[in-house]
Enzyme design. Sequence first.
Site, PDB file in Angstrom:
ATOM      1  N   GLY A  29      75.415  18.087  40.161  1.00 33.68           N
ATOM      2  CA  GLY A  29      75.901  18.680  38.924  1.00 33.68           C
ATOM      3  C   GLY A  29      75.656  20.171  38.962  1.00 33.68           C
ATOM      4  CB  SER A  30      76.441  22.835  36.623  1.00 36.22           C
ATOM      5  OG  SER A  30      76.578  24.234  36.755  1.00 36.22           O
ATOM      6  CG  HIS A 112      73.120  28.932  42.532  1.00 38.91           C
ATOM      7  ND1 HIS A 112      74.046  29.654  43.251  1.00 38.91           N
ATOM      8  CD2 HIS A 112      72.634  29.764  41.581  1.00 38.91           C
ATOM      9  CE1 HIS A 112      74.113  30.886  42.750  1.00 38.91           C
ATOM     10  NE2 HIS A 112      73.269  30.973  41.742  1.00 38.91           N
ATOM     11  CB  SER A 473      98.681  51.456  75.932  1.00 39.55           C
ATOM     12  OG  SER A 473      98.609  50.488  74.904  1.00 39.55           O
ATOM     13  CB  SER A 540      91.693  41.879  70.798  1.00 40.77           C
ATOM     14  OG  SER A 540      91.289  42.738  71.842  1.00 40.77           O
TER      15      SER A 540
END
Length: 632
Positions: A29-30, A112, A473, A540
């Site tokens: 639950g919360s 939580h 390149s 990359s």
Amino acid sequence: MTEGNLRTEVMERLTRAGEGGVLRFITCGSVDDGKSTLIGRLLYDSKLLFEDQIAILQRDSKAHGTAGEDIDFALLLDGLEAEREQGITIDVAYRFFNTERRKFIVADTPGHEQYTRNMATGASTADLAIILVDARKGMLTQTKRHTYIASMMGIRHVVVAVNKMDLVDHSRARFHEIVSDYLEIAENLGFASIMPVPISARYGDNIFERTDAMKWHDGPTLMEHLERVDTQADNEADFPFRMPVQWVNRPNLDFRGFAGTIAAGSIKPGDEVLVAHSGKTTQVKRIVTADSDLDEASAGQAVTLVLDREIDIARGDMLTDPKARPEVSSQFAAEILWMTEEEMLPGRSYLLKAGGQVTPASITTLKHKLNVNTFEKEPGKSLKLNEIGVCTLNSSKPIAFDRYKDQRETGSFILIDRFTNQTVAAGMIEFSLRRASNVHTHAMDVNKDRRGEQKNQKPAVLWFTGLSGAGKSTIANLVERKLVEAGRHTYSLDGDNIRHGLNKDLGFTDADRVENIRRIGEVARLMVDAGLIVTCSFISPFRSERQMVRDLVTEGEFIEIFVDAPLDVCIQRDPKGLYKKAQAGEIQNFTGFDSPYETPETPELIVKTAEMSAEAAAEEVIEKLVARGLMV
């Protein structure tokens, strides 16, 4: 009763089998709905606490408690100092207790949101979930999320414990309002039973004993229901035999056994078993344990199986019933709970672990995400922390599995980050993709080695990575020219050129960058298979994607070349004017500014272009190729 007599009575009670067997359940639950307090009250009211434990609890309640002068039962579960100081549960705490009717193993899971992964861990082995709801607050987002995860993890029985009824004057109307809201969201999740119970964990109302304050409640108390709920329909012993092999036990030349925990079904000496991956069959000769041989073993037992003949079986294989085989596939659909801050990116390579099976795998497509408030399907490209979605996955090698809804142990898996070893997701397999069984690898007479021999070279991927402007390149172009002059057969893949065609539909978000490299990696793999030396010039930025491409080819065929230039040098060069645009805010997600670059950790070669010319860097690359024997 003396302390000694109490301990004797407790030990006697713990050894009783209980006619209802063992029930594993979780509380969820919360935040601050009273989960730890409820379990503490169960332990206290079941009279399984010793006097010294009660004394310590009373002392700690004064120091850390939140219940005023009363005992704070939550402190029995919140064992971490951080939990006691904050008054929340962080870790999953397991406790054992029993009554005259049944034994119980209970997991107190955190409420939580950031610890949702711990709740999923507790739910993965539970038969029943107690969903606590604060009577003052009603249904919250985390209540709904935990309900869905409980269903997703295969839990079929739920108790809706509406807690803190004392703070709403034990209102019957408020209780029914919350139950109505809960049933509205849970009715289509496939639970076999949903039992609502109004309680006050702090005062013990409707836990073991009924209370006059809620005479209107005509259902069972919480403990009455837990003692009676029937989970035998989910018995794993009724499923066909499954045993993932965790270890090949060979202490000497005269003994060879296969150790593992039976995931489902049962087995006897003389039974035939099948190796899921190879399809080979054999018979069980002995069932060995640390104590003695067994005449039969069933789900949950850790055993070593000795077979009647030698066949190839390794860690990660699965021994199964030959008449009811599992699926064996490298492509399948699964429901995923994402469990880390770094978002899920389709195409990124992770390690998939399913039982003893470990293999690289990637999420190819996110079909849809789940809205945890409405449980509606929503479109999306990635998953963030605690989000749930249905995805398709592709593993490097086939894995054996059953559908999760049929068998939890063999239908689940986790995804692991390949660099941090952090578990990033839990997955529940829904079905094998039909295309995986209809598409097969066709053996060709001319293979990669023959093509390489014809060209008098060993194929390879030369992967140039670095910041924009570092010189990737330029150096790759020089390297290819030198290779061609030496009579080698090459091809060049360049980042800008690829985005004009194959990848023109992709942008520069993290998800698109991952997909960009995935596609390029597959093309490079085909080039290598053709016997070529292929140069790849791409920023990359992520290590995981560079590793993904490395894994696509044979060991030694991927050569990572880090073109290293400081950011200020790249900004000064700025050959395309991109840094200027990024500084002006005209370009988003630009590597080095608002998108990270992960420096290679162990590249095959580093060339520092701030200290050497492009020509000198290209010569270093050629020397590396010669030294590695890639130029025959």
